[in-house]
Design a protein around this motif. Structure first.
Motif, PDB file in Angstrom:
ATOM      1  N   UNK A  13      -4.647 -62.158  28.379  1.00 39.70           N
ATOM      2  CA  UNK A  13      -4.973 -60.753  28.636  1.00 39.70           C
ATOM      3  C   UNK A  13      -5.457 -60.646  30.073  1.00 39.70           C
ATOM      4  N   UNK A  14      -4.953 -59.635  30.766  1.00 41.38           N
ATOM      5  CA  UNK A  14      -5.348 -59.440  32.160  1.00 41.38           C
ATOM      6  C   UNK A  14      -6.333 -58.287  32.210  1.00 41.38           C
ATOM      7  N   UNK A 209       3.553 -49.532  32.936  1.00 41.24           N
ATOM      8  CA  UNK A 209       3.483 -48.874  34.235  1.00 41.24           C
ATOM      9  C   UNK A 209       4.850 -48.269  34.543  1.00 41.24           C
ATOM     10  N   UNK A 210       4.856 -47.024  34.924  1.00 40.96           N
ATOM     11  CA  UNK A 210       6.102 -46.372  35.340  1.00 40.96           C
ATOM     12  C   UNK A 210       6.997 -45.983  34.186  1.00 40.96           C
ATOM     13  N   UNK A 284      -0.441 -58.419  29.868  1.00 41.04           N
ATOM     14  CA  UNK A 284      -0.807 -58.747  31.248  1.00 41.04           C
ATOM     15  C   UNK A 284       0.288 -58.300  32.210  1.00 41.04           C
ATOM     16  N   UNK A 285      -0.018 -58.389  33.470  1.00 42.50           N
ATOM     17  CA  UNK A 285       0.909 -57.993  34.529  1.00 42.50           C
ATOM     18  C   UNK A 285       1.304 -59.219  35.338  1.00 42.50           C
ATOM     19  N   UNK A 287      -0.453 -61.587  35.966  1.00 48.56           N
ATOM     20  CA  UNK A 287      -1.588 -62.095  36.722  1.00 48.56           C
ATOM     21  C   UNK A 287      -1.687 -61.506  38.119  1.00 48.56           C
ATOM     22  N   UNK A 288      -0.843 -60.516  38.407  1.00 49.97           N
ATOM     23  CA  UNK A 288      -0.815 -59.977  39.779  1.00 49.97           C
ATOM     24  C   UNK A 288      -1.893 -58.939  40.040  1.00 49.97           C
ATOM     25  N   UNK A 289      -2.294 -58.238  38.982  1.00 50.54           N
ATOM     26  CA  UNK A 289      -3.151 -57.075  39.214  1.00 50.54           C
ATOM     27  C   UNK A 289      -4.624 -57.303  38.884  1.00 50.54           C
ATOM     28  N   UNK A 290      -4.886 -58.003  37.815  1.00 48.30           N
ATOM     29  CA  UNK A 290      -6.259 -58.068  37.324  1.00 48.30           C
ATOM     30  C   UNK A 290      -6.988 -59.300  37.800  1.00 48.30           C
TER      31      UNK A 290
END
Lengths: 301, 301, 301, 301
Positions: A13-14, A209-210, A284-285, A287-290
């Motif tokens: 989970x991010x 997202x989007x 999660x994204x 690991x890029x965002x959170x």
């Protein structure tokens, strides 16, 4: 990895930083405290479209509160500290000060990064009839109201905490997944320093997202079509397993990463006790965002 | 005039126009419908500091709903129609669409002055996977989510209604006044087309316009010191009778003046059944500000 | 002695031995466990006319139960051990076995004086399709039912405990006394090993042994006229102080005297936080009948 | 026949005569009325092992009660009229008279076959301090208690009604069946003159007369093994369809056959709105034992 026969996906989970307040609302009875706490934390699911993320953390018995009355600890969260202060003034001023027999105390204690002068600002409602006083070691204001006196602590501690802890429950039927989600919430409700801000703690509609539909370019978030059971045979990139017909997400905010981890673990364990649950995963994204990554399997090692 | 031995003051409640929406939220069970309705109407006491005034109007049994499932009618209100639309999009989109098994239908029906395309706007969350469909005669959108499909009616009716209906309950003790206020809310809960937006329906802290303390000139509203029992012997202009030690106010919003009147009457009648209630009065601004005047005694003639 | 400004009478509660069982009821969710626990402990106020004294002791989180599911501990009590076994068979067999998703475990543990073979006897309902099994170290039977399997522990511990712990709350108004009684119950609800068997934990009608009216010689118990506020000016031996208009009693049963004492103390402390409470006293028979004497003032020394 | 895509079996529920009382319990607030009604109807699932069958029928708003206070109508049932009278004396005397602020009125009205002097017998608790009085047209006794006065109507009407109305819900998963059962109960809760006496209205464990296991000859009733999903592949005479994994029964008692029919219809309709429900059937003894036959399909013709 399996827990109680349920597959735990090797993912994480991010989660994100958020400013968190932790406030104790007491009242003459548990029931009256709950009315105030519920109103004050309503319309508080996600800051995407709600003015704050908010929820009831836990019940506190009379033996453990500064004024010897029953109470509930609530958490109110916002990415911006200044907005969090507004939310505290509005939610405590409109939904707790107006509620019968309530008092408000800081519950962040030594976890606090900063102190906001929320009580100090609310006291002006007293029109000069308010009194500065002490409840134990705490500095409070006593504001005369129709129902007696509203008591509020001078300063309320806030802290940079964590938002968006999460896991997904996948089950054979929609109602199995929902019952497992309720069991998860029951477990998380006894984990300190965490809330689950969505209705009843449960998210029925995941979002991505989007958009994928080119006609919907104006949307910043749309339904997570990969996780919709009714789209299993419709979209090519469905992530809903063949034997799964219901998916619910639990979203967890909290004071620190440790609390989120403990809540995630307790929630997953409880969810797996419901027969028919097939899989637990997380969102999660990449690991890029959170800033925070809560790895599901590590919780059980 | 006395009702059940309680003095009814010869005065009136002054109320104001407000835009009102009336929305039915159904779910698989009554309990699930209530969770969504509660979250969607939280943080909704007064538009002074809350983003809307909102509350649960009543339970609707499965036999009476478009989809044969139990539900709750909620009302969400705002002085500005455009803001009301925002509130509907945010509260239904964040607190109902996300809640397990819910659907949303118009409940304003023929009372509506206008139709807002709330369902039409929420459907874009479906990313093109949503479907236009019919539930009975109603046009709805079915949006795929993790928990199945969220169903929302295309248009929701809104109407210029009434906010700020009110009455005050004065009693021998604070807890007598509070119990009488609860009895009043129990009675109002079965009056159609009205809500009581404050926590548990009850207002513990009355406010006055402005301030009396010259140091507090920055305050637009402060405690109604004349109605505070603890200031009885302190302020010269106290309006709290000698034998009164608790005062609570009931604030009522609704679809039209008739509904407010019916709720006021039912609430006062119920409040007077509690032994120890001394007086019922109402709040007004001398008739200068509000469009509606609900005269207490006329309700019982 | 005064606590929070409330007079504590120099008297004692007189309590009696009773056979107590302490049983954990778990279910898929907290809500389902509560439904079963409530039904199983209903019609259980006083053995004078109810078939048992029974109540919910406390909630137990999934982390703390043998099967990882949420649950409630209930206590069911009867002066005779053989009758207590009947009550367990009937209440667990009719109100828990029939309730969705439940399981039953012993919660008396090492406190037990004896073990009753309640699970062993209930298993025959399985018509031979039941299975003997283990949950952790516990021997259980798994009985096939329509809703899956009902799980019940082989033996349930019982103990000679204490019934009739009590105190009285006297206040300026009836509703003040009632609210203080509710606050007391909120406090007692977190004290382990005790229950308050009356409706909502509160007794509105005290009774005396026998009668005073010579025409009512057939009555073994009648209203405690000395404690009735409406008889203050009517009977010569009224014990209701001039400034008191409401009296409620809290009755406490429990596993041992220490638990009763702790509950009595917590309850009194909470009751005294409600403004308008005037006096706390307790009920006894001069020490002639009961084995246990809980002296109110000693609790606070 | 299918309703909402769910197969309705061509069968009937077999029901029996039972003596029914219908009693209104009012209190200062809805919440207080519910506490008393819940306690008074607990331990009241089936007269096989409970001392009565009992349940809450419906909420009554203050506008509709004799004393202008909120209340709940409860039904208490027993095959023998004399036992029903005992149950009324015990349940009302121990669980309602003792509960805060309650009053008891007849709700059977003109449906009554006979009148039982329940209030007359309870009045002796007043030790001569009670007063005979009127509430509207009703003769009542006002009995002084610590919490004011307990008011009880002189006579309570009873009637030969119907017990054992029933239907079974079969679904793809256990939790789907349970949620559908809850939806059914929500619907039945608004049908007048009926109760569903089991925990939360739902029966998780069906029983058959007698036994099949020759070692269990002492048992008069055992689990209905034909309806147990976990025995699908184990017993030869299983009646659980291949695609069914959960079965719950709704049992309905009521004032007359028409009420039972209406409740059965409303309950089935609501149950079929839950996706995953496969089949509705009913329980009977081939028409040999019960006086009433409620044919499922006729309800929808």
């Amino acid at each position: 990895m399996e827990i109680n026969g349920v597959f735990i996906e090797d993912t994480f989970a991010e989660a994100f930083p958020i400013w968190v307040s932790r406030v104790l609302i007491t009242a003459a009875t548990e029931r009256l405290a709950k009315i105030a706490a519920t109103e004050a934390t309503g319309f508080g699911c996600s800051v995407i479209m709600c003015p704050a993320e908010a929820g009831i953390e836990k019940y506190v018995s009379p033996e453990e509160t500064p004024d010897g009355r029953p109470g509930y600890i609530v958490e109110i969260c916002h990415p911006k500290k200044s907005e969090l202060e507004h939310q505290l003034l509005e939610r405590l001023g409109q939904c707790v000060l107006t509620a019968p027999t309530t008092a408000v105390f800081d519950a962040m204690g030594e976890d606090a990064d900063e102190q906001l002068k929320v009580g100090f600002k609310l006291k002006f409602f007293g029109d000069g009839y308010e009194k500065k006083d002490k409840v134990g070691e705490r500095t409070v204001y006593k504001i005369p109201i129709m129902g007696g006196e509203f008591i509020v602590e001078n300063k309320l501690g806030v802290k940079k905490g964590v938002a968006g802890g999460n896991f997904f429950i996948m089950a054979d039927s929609n109602m199995t997944a929902l019952t497992a989600a309720e069991a998860a919430i029951d477990a998380i409700n006894t984990v300190e320093k965490t809330i689950t801000p969505f209705p009843g703690g449960i998210v029925a509609s995941g979002s991505k997202v989007g958009y994928t539909n080119p006609k919907y370019k104006f949307m910043v978030a749309t339904t997570n079509h990969k996780m919709c059971p009714t789209l299993k045979g419709v979209v090519e990139d469905s992530e809903v397993p063949e034997d799964v017909n219901g998916v619910y997400e639990i979203v967890i905010d909290g004071v620190d990463e440790e609390a989120i981890k403990e809540a995630t673990k307790a929630g997953i364990l409880a969810a797996t006790t419901v027969k028919g649950v097939k899989k637990i995963t997380a969102g999660n994204y990449g690991g890029k965002l959170g800033k925070f990554q809560i790895k599901l399997r590590e919780l059980f090692e």
